[in-house]
Design a protein around this motif. Sequence first.
Motif, short mmCIF file in Angstrom:
data_model
loop_
_atom_site.label_atom_id
_atom_site.label_comp_id
_atom_site.label_asym_id
_atom_site.label_seq_id
_atom_site.Cartn_x
_atom_site.Cartn_y
_atom_site.Cartn_z
N GLN A 197 -6.63 -0.34 -4.38
CA GLN A 197 -5.42 -0.81 -3.73
C GLN A 197 -5.62 -1.12 -2.25
O GLN A 197 -4.72 -1.67 -1.61
CB GLN A 197 -4.31 0.24 -3.89
N ILE A 198 -6.77 -0.80 -1.69
CA ILE A 198 -7.06 -1.13 -0.29
C ILE A 198 -7.66 -2.54 -0.24
O ILE A 198 -8.59 -2.85 -0.98
CB ILE A 198 -8.03 -0.10 0.32
N ASN A 199 -7.13 -3.36 0.63
CA ASN A 199 -7.57 -4.75 0.72
C ASN A 199 -9.03 -4.82 1.16
O ASN A 199 -9.38 -4.30 2.24
CB ASN A 199 -6.68 -5.49 1.73
N PRO A 200 -9.91 -5.46 0.38
CA PRO A 200 -11.32 -5.57 0.78
C PRO A 200 -11.52 -6.36 2.06
O PRO A 200 -12.58 -6.27 2.69
CB PRO A 200 -11.97 -6.27 -0.41
N ALA A 201 -10.51 -7.15 2.47
CA ALA A 201 -10.65 -7.93 3.70
C ALA A 201 -10.81 -7.03 4.92
O ALA A 201 -11.42 -7.42 5.92
CB ALA A 201 -9.44 -8.84 3.88
N ILE A 202 -10.27 -5.80 4.85
CA ILE A 202 -10.42 -4.86 5.97
C ILE A 202 -11.88 -4.50 6.15
O ILE A 202 -12.40 -4.48 7.28
CB ILE A 202 -9.57 -3.60 5.71
N LYS A 310 1.19 2.81 -0.75
CA LYS A 310 1.85 1.51 -0.71
C LYS A 310 1.44 0.73 0.54
O LYS A 310 1.18 -0.47 0.49
CB LYS A 310 3.36 1.68 -0.78
N GLU A 311 1.36 1.43 1.70
CA GLU A 311 0.97 0.76 2.92
C GLU A 311 -0.47 0.26 2.82
O GLU A 311 -0.80 -0.85 3.26
CB GLU A 311 1.11 1.71 4.11
N ALA A 312 -1.35 1.08 2.25
CA ALA A 312 -2.76 0.66 2.09
C ALA A 312 -2.87 -0.54 1.18
O ALA A 312 -3.65 -1.46 1.40
CB ALA A 312 -3.61 1.82 1.56
#
Length: 315
Positions: A197-202, A310-312
């Motif tokens: 659920q963490i965006n790989p773009a980060i 949810k924020e992640a």
Amino acid sequence: MAALEKVRDEAPPKAPARGRRPSRPRGSVPAPGTTPGEKRLAASPSAWFVWSGMAAFLVLLLGIIVAVVVDSFGRSWFDTWLPAEWTAQWYAESWDRFDLTHVIGVTVGVALAVVVLSVLIGVPAAYLLARRSFPGKRLVNVLFLLPILMPPITYGIPLATVMYAFGLGRSVVAVILVNLVPSVPFVILTMTPFIEQINPAIESAARMCGAGMRQVFTRILAPLLVPGILAASILVLVRTVGMFELTFLVSGPQSDTLVVAIYRAMTSAGGGEARQLISAMAVMYTTTMLAMLVVALRFVNPTQLVAQVKEARDD
């Protein structure tokens, strides 16, 4: 103009359009004659059935707990609801007879060791499963599910045979190792959705700024994964303290956890121990579990956990 305003004020209110009911403020009491479809859920038979089942379960659970607690403080009695005399000697006697200082120390030490090792092994493994694609990935996921879905006794006996073959039987090391078998897959399966659920773009942005893999993991991913790690740690902690089958197969007098010590006390000398001693140990076991949960939940709020996930995911 005054005549027009007078006519408008005296005009009757408009009737609602045909086929449409006038709106009712939310939370207001329905008028008499309300159709069954508009009744509140609490008045339906299914809702009463659910509430009755929950109440019966809570009453049964409370009755069991109260019976054990009363038994642990009372002397022998037969024909009355409550004992005629109360005493706390059963706790002191069970503490001395079964060396519960050592037993509780082993229980806490094994649980903490299993939690730390499970997190150190499971979180990196979960990251690989969440971010990498490789042949046989589904098969690996199924293999991780097996120790969780299968009864522990089915793979506990082969594990115990291996431990005794290597001379690790009846040791604390063996107890820790066998408890890692279901705990590490549990952490992996719990943490994989958090990482997905963490965006790989980060991570890509951090690498473009010159961060290495270790820096990305420790400075970017780790803070985002703290809620998931704490949640998995709590579940592994409770699971390890309550694990009987695997621990019983490889533990000994100096490596028994509290749940195994209670079983050995029940079966020692053909069950000749006083019932109140076993009840006192059961109360101490339950108290230890509750204390661990209270301390763990002091640092993990389920509501904040869902919000941070949810924020992640949104980021």
